[in-house]
Design a protein around this motif. Structure first.
Motif, short mmCIF file in Angstrom:
data_model
loop_
_atom_site.label_atom_id
_atom_site.label_comp_id
_atom_site.label_asym_id
_atom_site.label_seq_id
_atom_site.Cartn_x
_atom_site.Cartn_y
_atom_site.Cartn_z
N ARG A 20 2.06 2.20 5.75
CA ARG A 20 3.47 1.78 5.77
C ARG A 20 4.00 1.71 7.20
O ARG A 20 4.80 0.82 7.52
N ALA B 252 -0.81 5.96 -3.24
CA ALA B 252 0.20 4.92 -3.09
C ALA B 252 0.83 4.58 -4.44
O ALA B 252 2.05 4.36 -4.53
N GLY C 48 4.79 5.04 -5.56
CA GLY C 48 5.60 3.95 -6.09
C GLY C 48 6.23 4.29 -7.42
O GLY C 48 7.39 3.95 -7.67
N TYR D 192 4.32 -2.97 -1.54
CA TYR D 192 3.13 -2.49 -2.21
C TYR D 192 2.06 -3.56 -2.36
O TYR D 192 0.90 -3.26 -2.61
N PRO E 164 -1.64 6.08 2.82
CA PRO E 164 -0.49 5.22 2.51
C PRO E 164 0.63 5.31 3.55
O PRO E 164 1.29 4.31 3.85
N ASP F 70 7.15 -3.17 -6.03
CA ASP F 70 8.17 -3.62 -5.08
C ASP F 70 9.51 -3.81 -5.77
O ASP F 70 10.56 -3.43 -5.25
N LEU G 28 -1.07 -1.27 -1.17
CA LEU G 28 -2.16 -0.92 -2.07
C LEU G 28 -3.53 -1.39 -1.56
O LEU G 28 -4.46 -0.57 -1.47
N GLY H 244 1.23 -4.47 -7.69
CA GLY H 244 1.89 -4.30 -6.40
C GLY H 244 3.28 -4.92 -6.37
O GLY H 244 4.25 -4.31 -5.92
#
Length: 344
Positions: free
Chosen positions: A280, A90, A94, A287, A276, A227, A291, A223
């Motif tokens: 989602r 993840a 990102g 995130y 991940p 984002d 996460l 996290g």
């Protein structure tokens, strides 16, 4: 903006469900084995191990030793390794804003595997060399894949980075095979490690825990930053986020998580792409929830995968990496098809 699957108040429900799945998978992992132990006795014995709790499980000392010395550390190592690999996947996704990024496909696992093999074969007497070597190898593998992918620019689309990772993985694996020939007596140990093994016992768990704690905390704390980065570096900069620093921190944390997992369990593929993506689909793309749910879901997934590996051809065992390949390879093809369709 980042897509959300539902209101923020729904997030604790997903966490509770994931924790419930993890608890069930761990109890199932503790139940599997030649000795016939009832689920209730396992629960009572686990409660008896808690501080200031004294419960009579009815298990004989031999059965208690079987649970504590063999089954429990195996389940815990599988949970820690699965959580690290899923959360690292993840984090890579990102950082690179690429849904196909994964420790196994990016060259991180291969780099860590090469460095760990070199440490086993060339530096067997150096204490603590394996985790350090695995971390350096993981960072080096990702750096090579990212650099190679960038040489193609954006012409290759989202698959370019993955193709670069496959090339780097193949090259590093070839070097790893070459190094193995220097110490033929270690071949069986190295090959068993390459295919994945979480049965190392308490020593392996204590080895991985410090690195797991540091990498997990760093990833979870970033996290919200991931984002913000998902809307673009310029927009993130206007909000006061230093994109380069965030990317470097998350990249190093994800590589440390991958290295820690590889150092104790070998090369276990596709956990970082399967979990991940499922998270989602179920809980949304933020995130801040991806996460932690990936960490819990990855732990449950690998514990169940190890359970399958121990039972499908019992009394023999499949390497756990084979089980994750059976699940992950078709899943990766499906994700690749969806990604290419979305890009056209």
């Amino acid at each position: 903006m980042v897509r959300q699957a539902g209101p923020a108040r729904a997030r604790p429900l997903w966490v509770v469900c994931a924790l419930g799945l993890l608890a069930v998978s761990m109890i199932a992992g503790l139940l599997d084995g030649a000795a016939d132990i009832s689920p209730w006795q396992v629960v009572l014995q686990m409660a008896d191990w808690l501080p200031f709790v004294h419960v009579d499980s009815g298990l004989a000392p031999v059965e208690q030793g079987l649970l504590f010395e063999l089954r429990l550390p195996r389940v815990l190592v599988a949970a820690v390794v699965g959580g690290l690999l899923a959360m690292a996947g993840a984090g890579y996704q990102g950082v690179f804003r690429n849904p196909l990024a994964d420790p196994y496909l990016l060259g991180a696992a291969a780099g860590a595997g090469l460095a760990t093999t070199a440490a086993i074969v060339l530096l067997p007497s150096v204490a603590g060399s394996i985790p350090v070597a695995a971390f350096l190898g993981a960072v080096g593998g990702v750096f090579l894949a990212y650099t190679l992918g960038n040489t193609a620019g954006r012409a290759g689309g989202t698959a370019t980075l993955v193709l670069a990772g496959v090339a780097v993985t193949s090259f590093l694996t070839a070097i790893q095979t070459f190094i193995q020939q220097f110490k033929v007596e270690e071949l069986q140990r190295v090959y068993a490690w390459i295919l994945g093994d979480v049965g190392g016992g308490w020593d392996q768990l204590w080895l991985v825990l410090p690195y797991a704690a540091v990498s997990s905390v760093l990833l979870l704390l970033h996290g919200r930053m991931l984002d913000v980065l998902s809307v673009g570096d310029e927009e993130a900069g206007s909000l006061g986020v230093r994109a380069a620093r965030v990317r470097l921190t998350v990249l190093l944390a994800a590589s440390l998580a991958t290295a820690a997992a590889v150092a104790v369990s070998g090369l276990i593929g596709f956990v970082g792409i399967v979990i991940p993506h499922v998270v989602r689909r179920l809980a949304g793309g933020s995130y801040r929830i991806v996460l932690p749910l990936s960490m819990i879901g990855g732990a449950a997934f690998l514990v169940l995968g190890d359970l399958v590996a121990r039972t499908v051809i019992a009394p023999a065992e499949l390497p756990i990496g084979v089980v994750t390949m059976f699940v992950g390879a078709p899943f990766f093809v499906a994700v690749l098809r969806v990604t290419r369709r979305a890009a056209t």
